[in-house]
Design an enzyme around this catalytic site. Structure first.
Site, PDB file in Angstrom:
ATOM      1  N   LYS A  72      49.313  30.062  47.640  1.00 23.94           N
ATOM      2  CA  LYS A  72      47.854  30.207  47.555  1.00 23.94           C
ATOM      3  C   LYS A  72      47.447  30.164  46.087  1.00 23.94           C
ATOM      4  O   LYS A  72      48.138  30.733  45.221  1.00 23.94           O
ATOM      5  CB  LYS A  72      47.447  31.543  48.185  1.00 23.94           C
ATOM      6  N   SER A 147      40.825  33.930  54.195  1.00 24.67           N
ATOM      7  CA  SER A 147      40.647  33.058  53.057  1.00 24.67           C
ATOM      8  C   SER A 147      41.860  32.199  52.721  1.00 24.67           C
ATOM      9  O   SER A 147      41.731  31.223  51.990  1.00 24.67           O
ATOM     10  CB  SER A 147      40.294  33.900  51.824  1.00 24.67           C
ATOM     11  N   SER A 171      43.101  38.063  55.552  1.00 16.63           N
ATOM     12  CA  SER A 171      43.162  36.664  55.116  1.00 16.63           C
ATOM     13  C   SER A 171      44.484  35.954  55.331  1.00 16.63           C
ATOM     14  O   SER A 171      44.569  34.751  55.126  1.00 16.63           O
ATOM     15  CB  SER A 171      42.805  36.554  53.643  1.00 16.63           C
TER      16      SER A 171
HETATM   17  N1  GLN Z   1      37.479  38.020  55.381  1.00 17.96           N
HETATM   18  C1  GLN Z   1      37.664  39.176  54.550  1.00 17.96           C
HETATM   19  C2  GLN Z   1      36.722  39.104  53.374  1.00 17.96           C
HETATM   20  O1  GLN Z   1      36.053  38.126  53.230  1.00 17.96           O
HETATM   21  C3  GLN Z   1      39.096  39.278  54.116  1.00 17.96           C
HETATM   22  C4  GLN Z   1      39.423  38.537  52.887  1.00 17.96           C
HETATM   23  C5  GLN Z   1      40.853  38.675  52.477  1.00 17.96           C
HETATM   24  O2  GLN Z   1      41.659  39.250  53.198  1.00 17.96           O
HETATM   25  N2  GLN Z   1      41.147  38.191  51.276  1.00 17.96           N
HETATM   26  O3  GLN Z   1      36.651  40.025  52.603  1.00 17.96           O
END
Ligand code: GLN
Length: 468
Positions: A72, A147, A171
Site C-alpha cells: 500500500k 481504503s 481498511s
Molecule cells: N473506512 C474507514 C475510514 O474511512 C476506515 C479507514 C481505514 O481503516 N484506514 O476511516
C-alpha cells in the site's frame, strides 16, 4: 477469479518448471495487461535484479523465498515514491524502508511495487485517491472497497501472492470481503508501524491480504515482533502461527460468540443468507454458538469517527508545504495555500472534524466522552472472550456498490459498522471469503479473538475455511 497459490508456485520452481525470475517477469506483464484496474502506482525499479538475487538464497533461511508482494502506498519502501494517494505527496520519496519491508526482504520476498489507496487511507471505496479510483477486479464500474483498494485488488486479480495494507477502521477487512480474499488486521502492536504514514496512531495497524490462510501465516510470522523504532510495538516474541494453521483445531472443540439479532437487522438479504449458511454449516460440524449482547455497540461508529478524526487532524499537521511534498506558493500564506490545494475533500473534512472535537469548548463533550466509550468497548470485548474462542460477525452489511453511488459521507461512514470496534479495542480480526451473492459478488464474514490471540484467530479461520 485468478488468485495465485504461493505453495504451488514454490513447488513449480522446485520441479524446475519455472524460476522466481520467470514468475516475476510473467507478473510484470500481467500487471501491465491489467492497467485499467488502476492498481499499481509505481513498480519497483529493481524488481528484476532483486528476483535474480533471491534465486541464490538458501530456502531454509528465507521463509518467503520468491513470494511476490504489493505494498500500500502509505508504507515506506526505499527507492520508490510514497504518495499516500495524495497530491500532497505526489513526488515524495522516503529515505528508509519500513521495518516490515526490511523483514520481508530478509526473508526473500520480492517487492513488486506500490499500490493505490484512498487518500491518506480515509475512505471505504478506493474512490478518494488523487490518482483515480481503483476498479473492482470482477465487476467493472463497482468499487473494490477501501481504503486498501489496490492491495485487495492486486491479490484478487492474481497480480501478486500477498499484499500489505493498513487498517484503522476496516481498511484491510472490508476490501478483502468485497474482493473475495482474506484480509487480516492483527492485534494492535503485533506489527511495527515504523514506516507507515500515520492516520490515527492509536487505531492504525498494518494488515495482510492473501488468497489462503497458510500464506497469510507465513507473512505474519515474518513481519511480526518487537521493533525498537516503534514504541507501541509489543515486546512479545514474533508470532509463530504457521504450524498452528497447518494443525488447525477441530471445529467441534470451538465455541463462537455471535451478535444478538437486533444488531443484524440492517444486513443486505444476500449477506444475511450467507451468514445463516455459514452458521448452519459450522453447527453441522459441531461448533457451539452463544449469543452475546454487546453493550455500547451504538457507540462504535461515533467513537471511531471522533478518535480517528482527532488523531488525523494532529498527524496530518506535518503536511505544511515545508517539510514534505507539495508546496503551493500562489499566495503569501503558503501553508494555507498548500493544504487547500494539496488535500482532497475527504481529508479536509476529517481535519476540520478532528480540529473541532479537540477544540477547547468541545473537548469534554466529544473527545473525552469518546475515550470513555472506548474503555467500555474494551471491557465488552473482554467479557465476550471470557466465554467464547472467537466472535463471528459479517464484515460488511452490504455488497460492493457502484462507483459514485454513495455520495453522502455519513452513509459511507456508517458502512464501517462491523469493522471499527476491533480497532477501538485493539483486538485481532480477519475477513474470510464466505460465499457469493446471486449475482456473483463476493461476501465476507469476520472473526475476532482476544488481544494477542492472533495465532488462534488464524488457526480457527483455517478450520472454517476447510469446511466452507
Ligand atoms: N473506512 C474507514 C475510514 O474511512 C476506515 C479507514 C481505514 O481503516 N484506514 O476511516
Amino acid at each position: 477469479m485468478h488468485v495465485l497459490d504461493y505453495a504451488q508456485d514454490v513447488q513449480s520452481v522446485l520441479e524446475n518448471k519455472t524460476s522466481f525470475s520467470g514468475m516475476t517477469e510473467d507478473l510484470l506483464k500481467r500487471i501491465n495487461d491489467h492497467q485499467s484496474l488502476n492498481v499499481f502506482l509505481s513498480i519497483n525499479p529493481n524488481v528484476r535484479s532483486e528476483a535474480k538475487h533471491i534465486e541464490e538464497l538458501d530456502s531454509a533461511e528465507a521463509s518467503l523465498k520468491g513470494m511476490t508482494i504489493a505494498v500500500k502506498d502509505n508504507i515506506s519502501v526505499i527507492g520508490m515514491p510514497m504518495t499516500c494517494g495524495s497530491k500532497m505527496l505526489e513526488h515524495f520519496h522516503p529515505m528508509y524502508d519500513a521495518t516490515i519491508i526490511q523483514r520481508l526482504k530478509q526473508q526473500g520476498a520480492i517487492i513488486l511495487g506500490k499500490v493505490n489507496m484512498d487518500e491518506f487511507a480515509m475512505g471505504s471505496s478506493g474512490e478518494t485517491s488523487y490518482f483515480g479510483p481503483t476498479d473492482h477486479p470482477q465487476f467493472p464500474g463497482y468499487v473494490p472497497g477501501g481504503s486498501s483498494s489496490g492491495s485487495a485488488v492486486s491479490v484478487a486479480a492474481g497480480l501478486c501472492h500477498a499484499s500489505l495494507g493498513s487498517d484503522t477502521g476496516g481498511s484491510v477487512r472490508q476490501p478483502a470481503a468485497f474482493c473475495g480474499i482474506y484480509g487480516f488486521k492483527p492485534s494492535y502492536g503485533r506489527i511495527s508501524r515504523y514506516g507507515l504514514t500515520a492516520f490515527a496512531s492509536s487505531l492504525d495497524q498494518i494488515g495482510i491480504f492473501s488468497g489462503d490462510v497458510p500464506t497469510m501465516g507465513l507473512v505474519f510470522d515474518a513481519i511480526s515482533g518487537h521493533d525498537q523504532y516503534d514504541s507501541t510495538s509489543s515486546e512479545l516474541p514474533p508470532v509463530s502461527s504457521y504450524q498452528k494453521i497447518i494443525n488447525s483445531p477441530n471445529l467441534d472443540s470451538l465455541t463462537l460468540a455471535i451478535l444478538p439479532e437486533q444488531e443484524l437487522t440492517g444486513l443486505d438479504k444476500e449477506v444475511r443468507r450467507v451468514y445463516d449458511d455459514v452458521l448452519m454449516k459450522l453447527s453441522r460440524h459441531g461448533v457451539t454458538f452463544i449469543h452475546q449482547t454487546i453493550p455500547g455497540s451504538k457507540a462504535w461508529i461515533p467513537t471511531y469517527y471522533i478518535l480517528a478524526t482527532a488523531e488525523a487532524s494532529s498527524n496530518l499537521a506535518r503536511f505544511d508545504g515545508v517539510r514534505f511534498g507539495w508546496r503551493d506558493q500562489t499566495s503569501s500564506d503558503m501553508t494555507t495555500a498548500t493544504r487547500s490545494s494539496g488535500f482532497g475533500a475527504e481529508v479536509k473534512r476529517r481535519i476540520m472534524l478532528g480540529t473541532y472535537v479537540l477544540s477547547s469548548g468541545y473537548y469534554d463533550a466529544y473527545y473525552l466522552k469518546a475515550q470513555k466509550a472506548r474503555r467500555a468497548i474494551v471491557n465488552g470485548y473482554t467479557s465476550i472472550f471470557s466465554t467464547a474462542d472467537a466472535l463471528l460477525l459479517p464484515t460488511t452489511a452490504g455488497l460492493p456498490f457502484k462507483r459514485g453511488e454513495k455520495k453522502d459521507p455519513l452513509e459511507m461512514y456508517l458502512s464501517d459498522y462491523f469493522t471499527v470496534s476491533s480497532n477501538i479495542a485493539g483486538v485481532p480480526a480477519i475477513s474470510f471469503p464466505a460465499g457469493l451473492s446471486s449475482e456473483g459478488f463476493p461476501i465476507g464474514m469476520q472473526l475476532q479473538t482476544g488481544l494477542m490471540n492472533d495465532e488462534s484467530l488464524l488457526a480457527i479461520t483455517q478450520s472454517i475455511a476447510q469446511v466452507l
